[in-house]
Design an enzyme around this catalytic site. Structure first.
Site, PDB file in Angstrom:
ATOM      1  N   GLY A  48       0.692  -1.215   0.087  1.00  0.00           N
ATOM      2  CA  GLY A  48      -0.046  -0.096  -0.078  1.00  0.00           C
ATOM      3  C   GLY A  48       0.863   1.413   0.094  1.00  0.00           C
ATOM      4  O   GLY A  48       0.316   2.168  -0.600  1.00  0.00           O
ATOM      5  N   ASP A  69      10.350  -7.274  -3.056  1.00  0.00           N
ATOM      6  CA  ASP A  69       9.075  -7.978  -2.401  1.00  0.00           C
ATOM      7  C   ASP A  69       8.971  -9.501  -2.669  1.00  0.00           C
ATOM      8  O   ASP A  69       9.021  -9.643  -3.814  1.00  0.00           O
ATOM      9  CB  ASP A  69       7.604  -7.200  -2.818  1.00  0.00           C
ATOM     10  CG  ASP A  69       6.810  -7.445  -1.699  1.00  0.00           C
ATOM     11  OD1 ASP A  69       6.022  -6.281  -1.495  1.00  0.00           O
ATOM     12  OD2 ASP A  69       6.271  -8.694  -1.583  1.00  0.00           O
ATOM     13  N   ARG A  80      -6.041  -1.519  -1.887  1.00  0.00           N
ATOM     14  CA  ARG A  80      -5.193  -0.477  -1.405  1.00  0.00           C
ATOM     15  C   ARG A  80      -3.876  -0.260  -2.294  1.00  0.00           C
ATOM     16  O   ARG A  80      -3.121   0.506  -2.241  1.00  0.00           O
ATOM     17  CB  ARG A  80      -4.824  -0.490   0.136  1.00  0.00           C
ATOM     18  CG  ARG A  80      -4.079  -1.651   0.425  1.00  0.00           C
ATOM     19  CD  ARG A  80      -4.149  -2.094   1.956  1.00  0.00           C
ATOM     20  NE  ARG A  80      -3.257  -3.113   2.459  1.00  0.00           N
ATOM     21  CZ  ARG A  80      -3.951  -4.582   2.137  1.00  0.00           C
ATOM     22  NH1 ARG A  80      -5.048  -4.588   1.786  1.00  0.00           N
ATOM     23  NH2 ARG A  80      -3.138  -5.396   2.588  1.00  0.00           N
ATOM     24  N   LYS A  93       4.429 -10.285  -6.734  1.00  0.00           N
ATOM     25  CA  LYS A  93       4.427  -8.665  -6.838  1.00  0.00           C
ATOM     26  C   LYS A  93       5.595  -8.003  -7.325  1.00  0.00           C
ATOM     27  O   LYS A  93       5.377  -7.068  -8.109  1.00  0.00           O
ATOM     28  CB  LYS A  93       4.235  -8.307  -5.278  1.00  0.00           C
ATOM     29  CG  LYS A  93       2.739  -8.405  -4.853  1.00  0.00           C
ATOM     30  CD  LYS A  93       2.759  -7.740  -3.544  1.00  0.00           C
ATOM     31  CE  LYS A  93       1.721  -7.963  -2.559  1.00  0.00           C
ATOM     32  NZ  LYS A  93       1.483  -7.293  -1.409  1.00  0.00           N
ATOM     33  N   LEU A 117      15.511 -10.902   1.124  1.00  0.00           N
ATOM     34  CA  LEU A 117      16.602 -10.463   1.377  1.00  0.00           C
ATOM     35  C   LEU A 117      17.308 -10.907   2.526  1.00  0.00           C
ATOM     36  O   LEU A 117      16.766 -10.745   3.397  1.00  0.00           O
ATOM     37  CB  LEU A 117      17.008  -9.024   1.233  1.00  0.00           C
ATOM     38  CG  LEU A 117      16.744  -8.430  -0.570  1.00  0.00           C
ATOM     39  CD1 LEU A 117      16.602  -6.838  -0.413  1.00  0.00           C
ATOM     40  CD2 LEU A 117      17.716  -8.873  -1.419  1.00  0.00           C
ATOM     41  N   ASP A 137       6.017  -3.654   6.542  1.00  0.00           N
ATOM     42  CA  ASP A 137       5.151  -3.594   7.475  1.00  0.00           C
ATOM     43  C   ASP A 137       5.356  -4.352   8.697  1.00  0.00           C
ATOM     44  O   ASP A 137       4.428  -4.778   9.447  1.00  0.00           O
ATOM     45  CB  ASP A 137       3.568  -3.900   7.071  1.00  0.00           C
ATOM     46  CG  ASP A 137       3.560  -5.523   6.679  1.00  0.00           C
ATOM     47  OD1 ASP A 137       4.721  -6.061   6.516  1.00  0.00           O
ATOM     48  OD2 ASP A 137       2.263  -5.977   6.105  1.00  0.00           O
ATOM     49  N   THR A 141      11.948  -6.377   9.849  1.00  0.00           N
ATOM     50  CA  THR A 141      12.693  -5.689   8.301  1.00  0.00           C
ATOM     51  C   THR A 141      12.855  -4.271   8.676  1.00  0.00           C
ATOM     52  O   THR A 141      13.965  -3.944   8.151  1.00  0.00           O
ATOM     53  CB  THR A 141      11.399  -6.113   7.526  1.00  0.00           C
ATOM     54  OG1 THR A 141      11.069  -7.405   7.880  1.00  0.00           O
ATOM     55  CG2 THR A 141      12.122  -5.818   6.099  1.00  0.00           C
ATOM     56  N   CYS A 196      -2.162  -4.315   9.147  1.00  0.00           N
ATOM     57  CA  CYS A 196      -3.282  -3.805   8.391  1.00  0.00           C
ATOM     58  C   CYS A 196      -4.324  -5.170   8.374  1.00  0.00           C
ATOM     59  O   CYS A 196      -5.217  -5.048   8.215  1.00  0.00           O
ATOM     60  CB  CYS A 196      -2.830  -3.700   6.952  1.00  0.00           C
ATOM     61  SG  CYS A 196      -1.821  -2.267   6.788  1.00  0.00           S
ATOM     62  N   CYS A 255      23.081   3.698  15.807  1.00  0.00           N
ATOM     63  CA  CYS A 255      23.960   4.804  15.340  1.00  0.00           C
ATOM     64  C   CYS A 255      24.610   5.492  16.146  1.00  0.00           C
ATOM     65  O   CYS A 255      25.605   6.304  15.851  1.00  0.00           O
ATOM     66  CB  CYS A 255      22.749   5.728  14.699  1.00  0.00           C
ATOM     67  SG  CYS A 255      21.821   6.531  16.048  1.00  0.00           S
TER      68      CYS A 255
HETATM   69 ZN    ZN Z   1      19.835   5.530  16.388  1.00  0.00          ZN
END
Ligand code: ZN
Length: 257
Positions: A48, A69, A80, A93, A117, A137, A141, A196, A255
């Site tokens: 979507g 995908d 959607r 897809k 992947l 979603d 991931t 969803c 990070c």
């Molecule tokens: Zn961070």
């Protein structure tokens, strides 16, 4: 792959005509269009969010779209996921998306990734991309995509929608002290049950968010200010937008190391 135009150093007459309405736009123009043509945008998740994002980016002349995908198209997706047609139910897809985007704009080269992947594969794709769109979603991931983008300093445009609410954020790990997705959504080990399939969602709410992802990608590639590191929250009931400035979490394991 499909391509009718391989010279990325200039624009053909057909391209000048095709993109004329955005070439006329003051902050974009010829140089920006060339940057679009030379760009590789990785779209992970062709549902979507990925549907409107991919359609707008292909239409705008992004030179290469890498489409990831591993799902097959289900009848319940069509409410959607506007990239697909009923005749494509049960197709992969990513392949169906590639076919439809090539029909929309044959200048766009598409790379189809229809297998899930692994970490190595994800990192290789992220390292090769100019911008990554997280249109997935699930949280695992999302964390994996974020970690790969931080590692390779690749721009990450994320969005989500559930019920009548949408979220959108653009992260640029190439900037000093940039926060990342995991600063915004720390990994508590818990995984929400809501998605969803359980809560429901309206197509246009996803469309708003996917559209923002495409818009931000174009602005960023054109070198324009694109409101980095700001959580944008969209309330579809009241048509309100709220913005929250994000800062790096000094404890973030992704990070801040
Ligand atoms: Zn961070």
């Amino acid at each position: 792959m499909s391509s009718t135009e391989t010279n990325t150093a200039t624009l053909s007459d057909e391209e000048l005509l095709r993109y004329s309405r955005q070439l006329l736009l003051e902050p974009f123009g010829f140089e920006a269009q060339l940057r679009f043509k030379q760009a590789n945008v990785l779209i992970i998740g062709l549902g979507g969010l990925g549907s409107p994002a991919a359609l707008y980016l292909a239409a705008a002349g992004i030179g290469k779209l890498t489409l990831s995908d591993y799902d097959q198209l289900d009848l319940t997706n069509l409410q959607r996921q506007i990239l697909y047609r009923t005749s494509q139910v049960d197709e992969h897809k990513s392949q169906a998306a590639g076919d439809n985007l090539a029909a929309l704009n044959p200048h766009v080269v598409t790379e189809i990734l229809s297998e899930k992947l692994d970490t190595e594969g994800l990192e290789a794709q992220v390292a090769n991309a100019d911008v990554v769109l997280d249109c997935t979603d699930n949280l695992d991931t999302r964390y994996a995509i974020n970690a790969a983008c931080v590692k390779h300093k690749t721009a990450l445009v994320t969005a989500a929608a559930i019920g009548m609410e949408g979220h959108f954020t653009f992260f640029d790990p190439s900037e000093d002290n940039a926060p990342c997705y995991q600063c915004m959504v720390p990994d508590t080990g818990q995984r929400p049950d809501a998605n969803c399939a359980t809560n429901g969602v309206l197509g246009p709410v996803l469309g708003m968010m996917g559209s923002l992802q495409a818009l931000t990608t174009l602005k960023h590639l054109a070198g324009l200010d694109s409101q980095k590191h700001t959580l944008v929250r969209f309330d579809a009931m009241n048509l309100g937008f709220q913005q929250f400035k994000l800062v790096r979490d000094p404890q973030c394991p992704v990070c801040s190391r």
